[in-house]
Scaffold this active site. Structure first.
Site, PDB file in Angstrom:
ATOM      1  N   GLU A 215      -1.017  -8.414  -3.437  1.00  0.00           N
ATOM      2  CA  GLU A 215      -1.550  -7.066  -3.629  1.00  0.00           C
ATOM      3  C   GLU A 215      -0.518  -6.068  -3.135  1.00  0.00           C
ATOM      4  O   GLU A 215       0.096  -6.252  -2.078  1.00  0.00           O
ATOM      5  CB  GLU A 215      -2.852  -6.905  -2.838  1.00  0.00           C
ATOM      6  CG  GLU A 215      -3.432  -5.510  -2.866  1.00  0.00           C
ATOM      7  CD  GLU A 215      -4.669  -5.374  -1.985  1.00  0.00           C
ATOM      8  OE1 GLU A 215      -4.948  -4.248  -1.546  1.00  0.00           O
ATOM      9  OE2 GLU A 215      -5.346  -6.385  -1.718  1.00  0.00           O
ATOM     10  N   GLU A 220      -2.562   5.039  -0.558  1.00  0.00           N
ATOM     11  CA  GLU A 220      -3.823   4.712   0.113  1.00  0.00           C
ATOM     12  C   GLU A 220      -3.962   5.445   1.440  1.00  0.00           C
ATOM     13  O   GLU A 220      -2.995   5.685   2.154  1.00  0.00           O
ATOM     14  CB  GLU A 220      -3.919   3.212   0.359  1.00  0.00           C
ATOM     15  CG  GLU A 220      -5.285   2.801   0.871  1.00  0.00           C
ATOM     16  CD  GLU A 220      -5.487   1.302   0.886  1.00  0.00           C
ATOM     17  OE1 GLU A 220      -6.640   0.876   0.710  1.00  0.00           O
ATOM     18  OE2 GLU A 220      -4.500   0.576   1.080  1.00  0.00           O
TER      19      GLU A 220
END
Length: 409
Positions: A215, A220
């Site tokens: 990932e 974020e």
């Protein structure tokens, strides 16, 4: 950083090409992708070969749960402190030399922009794997609720519902590309991203059988954070060679350690936080955003950020030249991490969850850039979920405005 259940859909059809250009492209891709000639040829000939539909498979993924510190990606020669405390990057920095499309080794595989932006994305509707107080809607339901549209500027909008009170979960949007790829260059041009207490937006890529396929969290953060955090999550056996930013040749700061293995770090992986408060949330929005680029090669993974006004001309021209760009915000070299075995078959994801495993647990926290006061103090709610259910107007700024996403190989 973000837990996710990913439904992988069939490859998008690529633009067709003819004879010699296909052979040349196939050779270039095969050299770059040493992990599998068959896969590389499939990508190269994607324009003339139609993929067999794949059966949908559910896969779990969890994005990092952060620690603290800062970072960014584009140091500038000067900056201005604005009235609200944000630092505005200098717009006098000269852009990289203009490059023609034919001069770039990176060729477009898929482009998402304008009125057709949502073509080639699947809308996720299952329960939020990160335990957020959120319900993701189908495309038709999201359109009917006014949560997705294309605005007058031709940009894609993805909103959180602002109904004053809701009884269970608040509606939001999560989308995943039908395209699946291994290695490449992902370029996001965004004008605005979700911000505010309880929000947890992310732009990321994810592989199968999490964390086996890896990932990569490109953008974020949570709540009122203003400094982006980029993170990778892997299976065992992947780590950063050092936490020293100078040795890594990055502008960011390593947070949470050097071990990237999800099951050995409580799913946190190894993150790098920007040192600039215009790379995420309200700071990002104040400067009308900019471009994030994620470069994924067998030699490693890098994340770059270019503020609006300082975007290299080769990116604008659609002929990216990463070798000419400034120092990346984050970098994970292959020194102690075999890229081919830890990252493969990724899709790109946008989502905005609420509360959950990161924004919810950070509800009472302070000390991270942008969060000088806790959300509990700022909102008067002791519970993140209670705030979400009863304060719809607070999510007026919880939306993505995307100019384009381009994927190159």
């Amino acid at each position: 950083v973000i837990a996710a259940t990913l439904v992988l859909a069939p490859h998008s059809a690529f633009a067709s090409a003819t004879g010699s250009s296909l052979i040349s492209r196939a050779h270039k891709i095969a050299v770059r992708h040493s992990t599998g000639l068959a896969r590389d040829l499939r990508v190269a000939f994607g324009g003339i070969l139609v993929s067999e539909p794949q059966s949908n498979s559910a896969q779990k993924a969890y994005c990092v749960s952060p620690s603290s510190t800062n970072d960014s990606s584009l140091p500038t020669s000067s900056s201005t402190t604005l009235a609200d405390g944000h630092v505005s990057p200098s717009t006098t920095k000269s852009a990289a030399p203009t490059a023609s499309v034919s001069s770039s080794p990176w060729k477009p595989v898929s482009t998402y922009s304008g009125s057709t932006f949502f073509n080639g994305w699947s809308f996720y509707t299952a329960a939020d794997p990160t335990h957020g107080t959120v319900q993701y809607l189908s495309q038709s339901d999201a359109q009917n609720a006014g949560l997705v549209d294309i605005n007058s500027a031709g940009n894609a909008i993805m909103r959180v519902d602002t109904t004053p009170t809701v009884s269970t979960n608040r509606n939001s949007v999560r989308i995943t590309t039908d395209l699946i790829f291994t290695e490449g260059l992902v370029v996001l041009d965004a004008v605005h991203m979700p911000t505010g207490c309880a929000t947890w937006p992310a732009f990321w890529t994810n592989g199968p059988n999490w964390p086996a396929g890896g990932e990569i969290d490109i953008v974020e953060g949570v709540n009122n954070y203003t400094n982006n955090q980029a993170t990778i999550h892997t299976s065992d056996g992947c780590s950063l060679p050092t936490s020293d930013a100078t040795q890594l040749d990055i502008t960011g700061t390593v947070v949470g350690g050097t071990n990237c293995a999800a099951d050995q770090t409580n799913n946190e992986g190894c993150g790098v936080r920007s040192n600039y408060n215009y790379t995420f949330g309200s700071g990002f929005n104040h400067i009308s955003g900019g471009v994030y680029a994620m470069l994924w090669q067998n030699s490693g993974i890098q994340v770059y950020f270019f503020p609006r006004g300082s975007i290299p001309s080769d990116i604008t021209a659609g002929a990216p030249q990463p070798q000419s760009w400034s120092t990346p915000m984050a970098s994970w070299p292959s020194t102690d991490c075999n890229m081919a075995s830890h990252f493969y078959n990724h899709s790109v994801i946008f989502d905005t969850t609420l509360c959950g495993d990161w924004a919810g647990t950070a509800w009472n926290g302070t000390g991270v850039p942008g969060q000088s006061e806790s959300c509990a103090q700022l909102t008067g709610y002791s519970s993140c979920s209670d705030f979400v259910l009863n304060s719809g107007a607070s999510f007026a700024e919880a939306y993505w405005e995307i100019s384009s996403v381009n994927i190159y190989q």
